[in-house]
Motif scaffolding. Structure first.
Motif, PDB file in Angstrom:
ATOM      1  N   THR A   1       0.883  -1.432   0.159  1.00 65.08           N
ATOM      2  CA  THR A   1       0.121  -0.164  -0.107  1.00 65.08           C
ATOM      3  C   THR A   1       0.966   1.023  -0.104  1.00 65.08           C
ATOM      4  O   THR A   1       0.766   2.182  -0.627  1.00 65.08           O
ATOM      5  CB  THR A   1      -0.730   0.049   1.454  1.00 65.08           C
TER       6      THR A   1
ATOM      7  N   ARG B   1       2.323   1.381  -3.716  1.00 69.15           N
ATOM      8  CA  ARG B   1       1.015   2.101  -4.103  1.00 69.15           C
ATOM      9  C   ARG B   1       1.227   3.556  -4.440  1.00 69.15           C
ATOM     10  O   ARG B   1       0.538   4.034  -5.527  1.00 69.15           O
ATOM     11  CB  ARG B   1       0.218   0.888  -4.401  1.00 69.15           C
TER      12      ARG B   1
ATOM     13  N   ARG C   1       1.512   6.727  -7.287  1.00 64.10           N
ATOM     14  CA  ARG C   1       0.447   7.459  -7.607  1.00 64.10           C
ATOM     15  C   ARG C   1       1.255   9.065  -7.602  1.00 64.10           C
ATOM     16  O   ARG C   1       0.863   9.377  -8.614  1.00 64.10           O
ATOM     17  CB  ARG C   1      -0.767   7.745  -6.530  1.00 64.10           C
TER      18      ARG C   1
ATOM     19  N   LEU D   1      -1.448   3.454 -13.845  1.00 61.33           N
ATOM     20  CA  LEU D   1      -2.062   2.693 -12.086  1.00 61.33           C
ATOM     21  C   LEU D   1      -2.676   1.755 -12.225  1.00 61.33           C
ATOM     22  O   LEU D   1      -2.937   0.613 -11.542  1.00 61.33           O
ATOM     23  CB  LEU D   1      -2.711   3.958 -11.917  1.00 61.33           C
TER      24      LEU D   1
ATOM     25  N   ARG E   1       1.220  -3.357 -10.636  1.00 58.54           N
ATOM     26  CA  ARG E   1       0.883  -4.247  -9.557  1.00 58.54           C
ATOM     27  C   ARG E   1       1.347  -4.494  -8.280  1.00 58.54           C
ATOM     28  O   ARG E   1       3.056  -4.282  -8.748  1.00 58.54           O
ATOM     29  CB  ARG E   1       0.401  -5.578  -9.166  1.00 58.54           C
ATOM     30  N   PHE E   2       1.565  -3.695  -6.991  1.00 52.89           N
ATOM     31  CA  PHE E   2       2.652  -4.261  -5.885  1.00 52.89           C
ATOM     32  C   PHE E   2       1.709  -5.176  -4.958  1.00 52.89           C
ATOM     33  O   PHE E   2       0.298  -5.327  -4.736  1.00 52.89           O
ATOM     34  CB  PHE E   2       2.549  -3.113  -5.338  1.00 52.89           C
TER      35      PHE E   2
ATOM     36  N   ASP F   1       1.705  -7.019  -1.611  1.00 44.70           N
ATOM     37  CA  ASP F   1       0.926  -6.775  -0.295  1.00 44.70           C
ATOM     38  C   ASP F   1       1.848  -7.152   0.412  1.00 44.70           C
ATOM     39  O   ASP F   1       1.651  -6.008   1.466  1.00 44.70           O
ATOM     40  CB  ASP F   1      -0.595  -6.967  -0.364  1.00 44.70           C
TER      41      ASP F   1
ATOM     42  N   GLY G   1      -3.936  -2.851 -11.371  1.00 47.02           N
ATOM     43  CA  GLY G   1      -3.486  -1.867  -9.787  1.00 47.02           C
ATOM     44  C   GLY G   1      -3.709  -1.207  -9.044  1.00 47.02           C
ATOM     45  O   GLY G   1      -3.268  -0.439  -8.498  1.00 47.02           O
TER      46      GLY G   1
ATOM     47  N   THR H   1      -7.426  -4.227  -4.342  1.00 45.60           N
ATOM     48  CA  THR H   1      -6.306  -3.825  -3.504  1.00 45.60           C
ATOM     49  C   THR H   1      -7.066  -6.085  -3.122  1.00 45.60           C
ATOM     50  O   THR H   1      -6.906  -6.698  -2.208  1.00 45.60           O
ATOM     51  CB  THR H   1      -6.554  -3.323  -2.100  1.00 45.60           C
TER      52      THR H   1
END
Length: 132
Positions: free
Chosen positions: A28, A31, A35, A78, A82-83, A85, A110, A113
């Motif tokens: 998070t 992310r 942004r 965006l 993806r990241f 978690d 992305g 969640t």
């Protein structure tokens, strides 16, 4: 500008991109950092264009078209990046279901969640009735 300043900013930029790609932090936080970075880059591009006089004699339609093009690129990044978690690894392969570093499930995209489900072999049928 001073060449030493430009090279120092380049080193900082490469270090920041390395952190976003490989650094260890929560998904998070990374992310949010992506942004903010994308918004800063778009703001810098618009400020540089204004400083060079690109918008001085441009029509409103051109300004809106340029802004929309920049926003489409930002939203695309965006959505596609993806990241994880749990470990924060950046994943650009949209087909990957699990993180390559820690093997936890990756988000659907992305912008969400919500985690992707494992392939159960059965295809999703939109006409099938939902189970209560």
């Amino acid at each position: 500008m001073n060449p030493a300043l430009i090279s120092a900013l380049g080193v900082v930029g490469v270090g920041w991109l390395w952190f976003l790609m490989r650094g260890k932090a929560r998904g998070t936080a990374k992310r949010l950092a992506l942004r903010l970075t994308l918004l800063a880059v778009v703001g810098g591009l618009v400020a540089a264009a204004e400083r060079r006089g690109i918008f001085a004699r441009a029509s409103l339609g051109f300004k809106l078209a340029l802004l929309m093009a920049l926003l489409v690129v930002v939203v695309g990044y965006l959505y596609l990046i993806r990241f994880c978690d749990s470990c924060g690894r950046m994943e650009r392969d949209f087909k990957a279901i699990r993180c390559k570093r820690c093997q936890s499930l990756l988000p659907i995209n992305g912008m969400s969640t919500r985690l992707r489900r494992e392939d159960s072999g059965a295809r999703w049928d939109p006409l099938a009735k939902r189970r209560g």
